[in-house]
Design a protein around this motif. Structure first.
Motif, PDB file in Angstrom:
ATOM      1  N   SER A  76      20.724   5.815 -14.333  1.00  0.00           N
ATOM      2  CA  SER A  76      19.698   4.779 -14.347  1.00  0.00           C
ATOM      3  C   SER A  76      18.803   4.913 -13.117  1.00  0.00           C
ATOM      4  N   VAL A  77      17.507   4.838 -13.330  1.00  0.00           N
ATOM      5  CA  VAL A  77      16.560   4.946 -12.221  1.00  0.00           C
ATOM      6  C   VAL A  77      16.806   3.841 -11.198  1.00  0.00           C
ATOM      7  N   GLU A  78      17.014   2.638 -11.668  1.00  0.00           N
ATOM      8  CA  GLU A  78      17.223   1.513 -10.762  1.00  0.00           C
ATOM      9  C   GLU A  78      18.491   1.689  -9.943  1.00  0.00           C
ATOM     10  N   LEU A  93       9.639   5.822  -6.473  1.00  0.00           N
ATOM     11  CA  LEU A  93       9.951   5.664  -7.894  1.00  0.00           C
ATOM     12  C   LEU A  93       9.220   6.709  -8.728  1.00  0.00           C
ATOM     13  N   ALA A  94       7.947   6.932  -8.436  1.00  0.00           N
ATOM     14  CA  ALA A  94       7.164   7.911  -9.200  1.00  0.00           C
ATOM     15  C   ALA A  94       7.746   9.315  -9.051  1.00  0.00           C
ATOM     16  N   LEU A 104      10.877  10.094  -8.237  1.00  0.00           N
ATOM     17  CA  LEU A 104      12.194  10.152  -8.888  1.00  0.00           C
ATOM     18  C   LEU A 104      12.017  10.376 -10.385  1.00  0.00           C
ATOM     19  N   ARG A 105      11.099   9.665 -10.998  1.00  0.00           N
ATOM     20  CA  ARG A 105      10.857   9.847 -12.421  1.00  0.00           C
ATOM     21  C   ARG A 105      10.356  11.263 -12.721  1.00  0.00           C
ATOM     22  N   LEU A 126      13.374  13.583 -12.577  1.00  0.00           N
ATOM     23  CA  LEU A 126      14.218  13.461 -13.768  1.00  0.00           C
ATOM     24  C   LEU A 126      13.533  14.063 -15.000  1.00  0.00           C
ATOM     25  N   ASP A 127      12.225  13.906 -15.098  1.00  0.00           N
ATOM     26  CA  ASP A 127      11.488  14.518 -16.206  1.00  0.00           C
ATOM     27  C   ASP A 127      11.600  16.041 -16.152  1.00  0.00           C
ATOM     28  N   ARG A 160      15.014  17.014 -17.361  1.00  0.00           N
ATOM     29  CA  ARG A 160      15.113  16.914 -18.829  1.00  0.00           C
ATOM     30  C   ARG A 160      14.454  18.121 -19.495  1.00  0.00           C
TER      31      ARG A 160
END
Length: 479
Positions: free
Chosen positions: A21-23, A44-45, A47-48, A51-52, A55
């Protein structure tokens, strides 16, 4: 690594389910310092984005579950944040051998100018406020008297560069009129800046006289007519002609112009304020000499031989400067308080010519003794040799620097530096390019030049104060 390319996709779905979970990740101790330094939004940006990217790797069949731990994610996000936060304007080591390198920012400001800019940045200033009368003032008044004192001109104005100075002068004094220029002075300088193009944009009509290599006074005399506004001379930046040549000097042109009721404008380009030969440098006409020779207007740069900030200075007769300042284009081309603060500080240094060589950075670099650079090269050579490895030979060698930015294009300055060549004696090719790229990739990039099968690192612009940091960087240490 996980092979997820086959089957019914269950392995891929299972792998995707491992993504945390990102949070939860953001709340981990690993991310606390990142959020403190960069803020939650950026962290946050990134981290996303991390993770992208994971994936995408998983879908391609090469993703590691280990990369999803808080520690690994924190490291990956930290690298992304640092790269994202890095300024696009970066300090570099200029080892090209060109002191006034246009692509590397030209003149370096002396300490006095840096302090003046810092003060103007952090406090209100009387940019357009007359302290004597309490009324609105003219920003040119802040440096007009000082420029006139140093050049012998009656008045002066400042715009954002010398190209702007030429454009404004022509726009104000020669719209729909003719400007007479020798064919040998219709130059193109960096960035495809061409005198004929500037004249066209300014609404002036170019009247060419003479030939490429020889122009005589009678050529100007025969070209003057009722539509003539200016006789113009242009500094031949970045090239020089030799052999069967002839040009008309400003001193020769001025009497003709006065007799025929037209003005003489000189685009002096680099625009030095002092006789450089007193320090053993090549001869270049000064602004004062050009004014005394009879020029009605002189334009020149602030960030070349003057050693100041980027600016274009226009000096000359009071009535002509007044007309130029009234032109609407002047407001579009005017300089701000930072430029004026830096320029004034640099100009003040010229009041003490006996200390100019040590206090004016540009002059100090141009006059550095070759022996100082040789000793620096010997100190630096071992670190550079270790960095390049046994496949290369690093040597201390004499070389030649140049002033740059169109100033004295055929004159060179004896210098010293380091060369990198293949130990085998063969032409280096791509291997040398890789070394050059590695140096450019350092925290403070090192800019040299490749020529004659070697990488040349001229040390003229590496002063003693930066030497330790330079060596530490080569050794992979924190500078």
């Amino acid at each position: 690594m996980n092979d997820v390319t086959g089957g019914d996709g269950s392995e891929l779905r299972a792998l995707m389910a491992r993504v945390p979970s990102v949070e939860r990740v953001l709340a981990s101790a690993v991310f606390e310092p990142l959020i403190a330094d960069y803020g939650r939004t950026q962290t946050l940006a990134m981290l996303r984005a991390t993770l992208d990217a994971w994936r995408a790797g998983a879908q391609a069949g090469h993703a590691s579950v280990d990369a999803l731990t808080d520690t690994m994610l924190g490291h990956a996000v930290s690298l992304r944040l640092a790269k994202h936060a890095q300024s696009r304007v970066r300090s570099v080591f200029n080892l090209t051998g060109t002191v006034l390198h246009t692509n590397l920012g030209r003149a370096l400001l002396p300490d006095e100018a840096v302090r003046a800019v810092a003060d103007a940045l952090t406090r209100p200033a009387n940019l357009e406020f007359d302290l004597d009368t309490g009324a609105r003032g003219d920003r040119d008044d802040l440096i007009n008297d000082l420029i006139c004192e140093l050049t012998g001109a009656e008045a002066a104005t400042v715009v954002n560069n010398n190209a702007a100075a030429v454009l404004l002068t022509l726009s104000a004094l020669a719209p729909r009129k003719e400007v007479v220029v020798s064919r040998g002075e219709l130059v193109e300088i960096g960035g495809a800046f061409r005198i004929p193009d500037i004249m066209n944009r300014a609404g002036a009509k170019l009247r060419e006289v003479g030939t490429t290599n020889r122009t005589h006074l009678k050529d100007y005399e025969e070209a003057i007519n009722a539509r003539t506004a200016l006789l113009m001379k242009v500094h031949c930046s970045n090239y020089a002609m030799s052999g069967f040549t002839k040009e008309v000097t400003t001193a020769e042109l001025a009497p003709l112009a006065r007799e025929r009721g037209v003005s003489v404008a000189v685009d002096l380009g680099s625009g030095t304020l002092v006789d450089l030969t007193q320090w053993g440098l090549p001869r270049e006409a000064t602004v004062r000499e050009t004014i005394e020779a009879g020029a009605d207007l002189v334009t020149f740069s602030g960030d070349k031989l003057l050693g100041g900030p980027q600016a274009g200075l226009i000096v000359g007769r009071k009535e002509l400067i007044a007309k130029i300042k009234k032109h609407p284009l002047k407001r579009a081309l005017r300089v701000g308080k930072l430029t004026l603060a830096a320029l004034e500080a640099v100009l003040r240094l010229y009041r003490s010519p006996e200390t100019l060589q040590t206090r004016l950075t540009t002059l100090r670099l141009l006059t550095r003794p070759a022996d100082c650079m040789r000793l620096a090269a010997e100190r630096i050579r071992p670190a550079l040799q270790r960095m390049t490895g046994d496949a290369f030979v690093v040597a201390t060698e004499p070389m030649f620097s140049q002033i740059g930015s169109g100033a004295l294009p055929v004159d060179v300055l004896p210098s010293y530096g380091l060369t990198v060549r293949l130990a085998s004696g063969k032409r280096a090719g791509g291997q040398l390019n890789r070394i050059e790229k590695k140096l450019r990739g350092l925290p403070r990039p090192v800019i040299g030049r490749i020529a004659d099968g070697a990488l040349w690192l001229d040390l003229r612009c590496l002063e003693e104060a930066d030497e330790a940091a330079f060596i530490a960087q080569l050794q992979g240490e924190d500078a």
